[in-house]
Design a protein around this motif. Structure first.
Motif, PDB file in Angstrom:
ATOM      1  N   ASP A 205       1.021  -1.236  -0.046  1.00 25.04           N
ATOM      2  CA  ASP A 205       0.110  -0.028  -0.142  1.00 25.04           C
ATOM      3  C   ASP A 205       0.818   1.340   0.076  1.00 25.04           C
ATOM      4  O   ASP A 205       0.327   2.433  -0.540  1.00 25.04           O
ATOM      5  N   THR A 206       2.062   1.211   0.599  1.00 23.77           N
ATOM      6  CA  THR A 206       2.993   2.282   0.658  1.00 23.77           C
ATOM      7  C   THR A 206       3.402   2.648  -0.835  1.00 23.77           C
ATOM      8  O   THR A 206       3.511   3.822  -1.095  1.00 23.77           O
ATOM      9  N   ALA A 207       3.353   1.611  -1.551  1.00 19.95           N
ATOM     10  CA  ALA A 207       3.759   1.916  -2.916  1.00 19.95           C
ATOM     11  C   ALA A 207       2.732   2.347  -3.861  1.00 19.95           C
ATOM     12  O   ALA A 207       2.852   2.575  -4.945  1.00 19.95           O
ATOM     13  N   GLY A 208       1.425   2.341  -3.348  1.00 20.60           N
ATOM     14  CA  GLY A 208       0.355   2.884  -4.153  1.00 20.60           C
ATOM     15  C   GLY A 208      -0.187   1.864  -5.038  1.00 20.60           C
ATOM     16  O   GLY A 208      -1.093   2.082  -6.044  1.00 20.60           O
ATOM     17  N   LEU A 209      -0.241   0.533  -4.663  1.00 18.91           N
ATOM     18  CA  LEU A 209      -0.429  -0.565  -5.682  1.00 18.91           C
ATOM     19  C   LEU A 209      -2.020  -1.258  -5.425  1.00 18.91           C
ATOM     20  O   LEU A 209      -2.556  -1.753  -6.275  1.00 18.91           O
ATOM     21  N   ASP A 210      -2.361  -0.754  -3.973  1.00 15.78           N
ATOM     22  CA  ASP A 210      -3.733  -1.025  -3.692  1.00 15.78           C
ATOM     23  C   ASP A 210      -3.982  -2.869  -4.002  1.00 15.78           C
ATOM     24  O   ASP A 210      -4.839  -3.222  -4.651  1.00 15.78           O
TER      25      ASP A 210
ATOM     26  N   THR B 112      -3.312  -2.158  -8.689  1.00 14.46           N
ATOM     27  CA  THR B 112      -3.404  -0.935  -9.614  1.00 14.46           C
ATOM     28  C   THR B 112      -2.075  -0.410  -9.798  1.00 14.46           C
ATOM     29  O   THR B 112      -1.253  -0.261  -8.800  1.00 14.46           O
TER      30      THR B 112
ATOM     31  N   GLN C 252       0.093   2.466 -11.236  1.00 14.19           N
ATOM     32  CA  GLN C 252      -0.002   4.046 -11.772  1.00 14.19           C
ATOM     33  C   GLN C 252       0.739   3.987 -13.195  1.00 14.19           C
ATOM     34  O   GLN C 252       2.003   3.491 -13.453  1.00 14.19           O
TER      35      GLN C 252
END
Length: 193
Positions: free
Chosen positions: A71-76, A116, A118
């Motif tokens: 989650d810290t990498a924004g991958l959800d 996800t 980005q």
């Protein structure tokens, strides 16, 4: 007069054909660019799952802990069927999976992992990546202890032992643009772990 009108008509037809070919070239080029971008997202998704997520599942991480890790990498990171099914797929042949573990070819239908990615650039929409293990086969590892070396024709030379892989997995990956599902690419990956 008739000849000049005929030449004008022919020249306009040639110009219209050139404009049509130019427009089709631009459309084809744009479609190829969108496909290559989706294909790169598929490659990236396969790499994240197989090199980062699978080792964590082998270590016994729960889906919540893996979600927090990425989650810290924004991958959800999402596990629609939970990690229990994923552990079955990683440790058992396909014939021994429980009925709740899907083995259909479509990775979007009950995926093992979805997340996800980005896209680069501020104005581009992210990609949603779906991955699913659809087949597990026993690899080349032999745990019987039987040695096939010694007293053979090639005894004088060193015995070459192959790298052992306990299981071989077939993984289906699909990456698609979050806002436009037609921008997608599918991969079928054969992975030995």
């Amino acid at each position: 007069m008739v000849t000049s009108l005929m030449l004008t008509l022919i020249s306009l037809t040639i110009i219209m054909a050139l404009f049509y070919l130019l427009e089709m070239g631009v459309k084809t080029s744009g479609a190829q660019k969108r496909y290559r971008t989706a294909l790169e997202a598929s490659y990236g998704g396969a790499e994240v799952v197989l090199k980062d997520v699978v080792p964590l599942i082998f270590q016994g991480y729960s889906s919540g802990k893996i979600h927090d890790e990425f989650d810290t990498a924004g991958l959800d990171m999402q596990f629609p069927s939970g990690t229990k099914c994923m552990q079955e797929k990683l440790n058992l042949p396909t014939s021994k999976w429980s009925s709740s573990c899907s083995s259909t070819i479509n990775p979007k239908s009950l995926p093992d992992v979805s997340f996800t990615l980005q896209a680069t650039g501020a104005s581009t929409a992210p990609f949603t990546v779906f991955t699913k293990i659809v087949d597990t086969l026993k690899g080349n590892s032999d745990t019987s202890g039987l040695q096939l070396e010694g007293a053979g024709v090639a005894e004088a030379s060193a015995v070459i032992t192959p790298q052992h892989f306990p299981y071989v997995y077939r993984v289906e990956v699909q990456a698609e643009r979050s806002v436009k599902a037609t921008e997608q690419a599918n991969l079928s990956v054969l992975y030995a772990y």
